[in-house]
Design a protein around this motif. Structure first.
Motif, PDB file in Angstrom:
ATOM      1  N   UNK A  80      44.754  40.773  53.681  1.00 30.05           N
ATOM      2  CA  UNK A  80      45.407  40.204  54.862  1.00 30.05           C
ATOM      3  C   UNK A  80      46.888  39.933  54.576  1.00 30.05           C
ATOM      4  N   UNK A  81      47.677  39.899  55.606  1.00 27.88           N
ATOM      5  CA  UNK A  81      49.119  39.695  55.456  1.00 27.88           C
ATOM      6  C   UNK A  81      49.442  38.375  54.766  1.00 27.88           C
ATOM      7  N   UNK A  82      48.644  37.337  55.029  1.00 25.73           N
ATOM      8  CA  UNK A  82      48.921  36.039  54.413  1.00 25.73           C
ATOM      9  C   UNK A  82      48.787  36.111  52.897  1.00 25.73           C
ATOM     10  N   UNK A  83      47.760  36.823  52.426  1.00 27.24           N
ATOM     11  CA  UNK A  83      47.565  36.975  50.973  1.00 27.24           C
ATOM     12  C   UNK A  83      48.645  37.889  50.415  1.00 27.24           C
ATOM     13  N   UNK A  84      48.968  38.948  51.148  1.00 21.86           N
ATOM     14  CA  UNK A  84      49.995  39.890  50.708  1.00 21.86           C
ATOM     15  C   UNK A  84      51.345  39.179  50.561  1.00 21.86           C
ATOM     16  N   UNK A  85      51.622  38.259  51.453  1.00 17.23           N
ATOM     17  CA  UNK A  85      52.887  37.518  51.401  1.00 17.23           C
ATOM     18  C   UNK A  85      52.936  36.614  50.184  1.00 17.23           C
ATOM     19  N   UNK A  86      51.806  35.983  49.861  1.00 21.73           N
ATOM     20  CA  UNK A  86      51.772  35.092  48.699  1.00 21.73           C
ATOM     21  C   UNK A  86      51.888  35.861  47.387  1.00 21.73           C
ATOM     22  N   UNK A  87      51.290  37.054  47.348  1.00 18.51           N
ATOM     23  CA  UNK A  87      51.334  37.841  46.105  1.00 18.51           C
ATOM     24  C   UNK A  87      52.671  38.560  45.932  1.00 18.51           C
ATOM     25  N   UNK A  88      53.311  38.856  47.002  1.00 17.68           N
ATOM     26  CA  UNK A  88      54.613  39.518  46.928  1.00 17.68           C
ATOM     27  C   UNK A  88      54.489  40.934  46.418  1.00 17.68           C
ATOM     28  N   UNK A  89      55.324  41.285  45.423  1.00 18.75           N
ATOM     29  CA  UNK A  89      55.343  42.642  44.873  1.00 18.75           C
ATOM     30  C   UNK A  89      54.051  42.991  44.128  1.00 18.75           C
ATOM     31  N   UNK A  90      53.328  42.006  43.668  1.00 16.56           N
ATOM     32  CA  UNK A  90      52.100  42.252  42.908  1.00 16.56           C
ATOM     33  C   UNK A  90      50.924  42.616  43.809  1.00 16.56           C
ATOM     34  N   UNK A  91      51.080  42.552  45.112  1.00 16.95           N
ATOM     35  CA  UNK A  91      49.985  42.823  46.035  1.00 16.95           C
ATOM     36  C   UNK A  91      49.469  44.251  45.887  1.00 16.95           C
ATOM     37  N   UNK A  92      50.367  45.230  45.793  1.00 15.57           N
ATOM     38  CA  UNK A  92      49.936  46.630  45.649  1.00 15.57           C
ATOM     39  C   UNK A  92      49.191  46.857  44.345  1.00 15.57           C
ATOM     40  N   UNK A  93      49.683  46.258  43.264  1.00 18.97           N
ATOM     41  CA  UNK A  93      48.995  46.391  41.974  1.00 18.97           C
ATOM     42  C   UNK A  93      47.617  45.732  42.026  1.00 18.97           C
ATOM     43  N   UNK A  94      47.532  44.595  42.718  1.00 19.30           N
ATOM     44  CA  UNK A  94      46.264  43.899  42.840  1.00 19.30           C
ATOM     45  C   UNK A  94      45.260  44.743  43.636  1.00 19.30           C
ATOM     46  N   UNK A  95      45.715  45.349  44.728  1.00 16.64           N
ATOM     47  CA  UNK A  95      44.849  46.211  45.534  1.00 16.64           C
ATOM     48  C   UNK A  95      44.393  47.412  44.714  1.00 16.64           C
ATOM     49  N   UNK A  96      45.321  47.986  43.958  1.00 15.60           N
ATOM     50  CA  UNK A  96      44.976  49.140  43.106  1.00 15.60           C
ATOM     51  C   UNK A  96      43.909  48.753  42.091  1.00 15.60           C
ATOM     52  N   UNK A  97      44.066  47.589  41.483  1.00 10.02           N
ATOM     53  CA  UNK A  97      43.093  47.107  40.505  1.00 10.02           C
ATOM     54  C   UNK A  97      41.731  46.890  41.154  1.00 10.02           C
ATOM     55  N   UNK A  98      41.696  46.294  42.333  1.00  9.79           N
ATOM     56  CA  UNK A  98      40.431  46.068  43.035  1.00  9.79           C
ATOM     57  C   UNK A  98      39.753  47.391  43.394  1.00  9.79           C
ATOM     58  N   UNK A  99      40.536  48.369  43.829  1.00  9.17           N
ATOM     59  CA  UNK A  99      39.978  49.678  44.148  1.00  9.17           C
ATOM     60  C   UNK A  99      39.403  50.360  42.906  1.00  9.17           C
ATOM     61  N   UNK A 100      40.088  50.236  41.777  1.00  9.27           N
ATOM     62  CA  UNK A 100      39.575  50.830  40.528  1.00  9.27           C
ATOM     63  C   UNK A 100      38.266  50.190  40.108  1.00  9.27           C
ATOM     64  N   UNK A 101      38.174  48.874  40.236  1.00 11.87           N
ATOM     65  CA  UNK A 101      36.934  48.165  39.895  1.00 11.87           C
ATOM     66  C   UNK A 101      35.803  48.612  40.821  1.00 11.87           C
ATOM     67  N   UNK A 102      36.099  48.730  42.113  1.00 10.84           N
ATOM     68  CA  UNK A 102      35.080  49.163  43.068  1.00 10.84           C
ATOM     69  C   UNK A 102      34.638  50.590  42.759  1.00 10.84           C
ATOM     70  N   UNK A 103      35.577  51.465  42.415  1.00 10.43           N
ATOM     71  CA  UNK A 103      35.229  52.848  42.069  1.00 10.43           C
ATOM     72  C   UNK A 103      34.380  52.900  40.804  1.00 10.43           C
ATOM     73  N   UNK A 104      34.707  52.070  39.838  1.00 11.06           N
ATOM     74  CA  UNK A 104      33.934  52.035  38.594  1.00 11.06           C
ATOM     75  C   UNK A 104      32.506  51.575  38.871  1.00 11.06           C
ATOM     76  N   UNK A 105      32.352  50.584  39.750  1.00 10.24           N
ATOM     77  CA  UNK A 105      31.009  50.115  40.102  1.00 10.24           C
ATOM     78  C   UNK A 105      30.217  51.217  40.795  1.00 10.24           C
TER      79      UNK A 105
END
Length: 98
Positions: free
Chosen positions: A7-32
């Motif tokens: 969500x935009x609210x979380x993206x705003x709080x994470x700032x530049x790290x939001x894309x890296x965080x999403x990438x990490x979550x997607x990798x974990x989901x793919x691994x599962x």
């Protein structure tokens, strides 16, 4: 490939790290997902192997029954042969014994 959105609210709080965080979550989901596929594959192999063992056990049971039947047939024919031999021996003794 999994797609996780923030969500935009979380993206705003994470700032530049939001894309890296999403990438990490997607990798974990793919691994599962990959781990689940591997687990399902192993489970299907185990199921197939169990079916094979069941078939082999049935074949072994059938062979055992055949062996028992064959043994009884052999014993029957052995007695018939022995009785025939005894009849032949007594016949020769009686014929040549006079």
């Amino acid at each position: 490939m999994s797609v996780i959105l923030l969500p935009e609210s979380v993206r705003a709080k994470l700032g530049d790290a939001a894309d890296d965080f999403i990438k990490l979550l997607n990798e974990v989901a793919d691994a599962r997902t990959e781990q689940q596929r591997i687990t399902e594959f192993k489970l299907s192999q185990a199921t197939d192997l169990a079916k094979e063992f069941t078939g082999v056990r049935k074949e072994i049971a059938d062979v055992r029954v055949e062996i028992k039947e064959t043994k009884s047939e052999i014993i029957k024919w052995m007695f018939i042969f022995w009785i025939g031999q005894l009849v032949a021996i007594f016949g020769f003794l009686k014929f040549f014994g006079k």
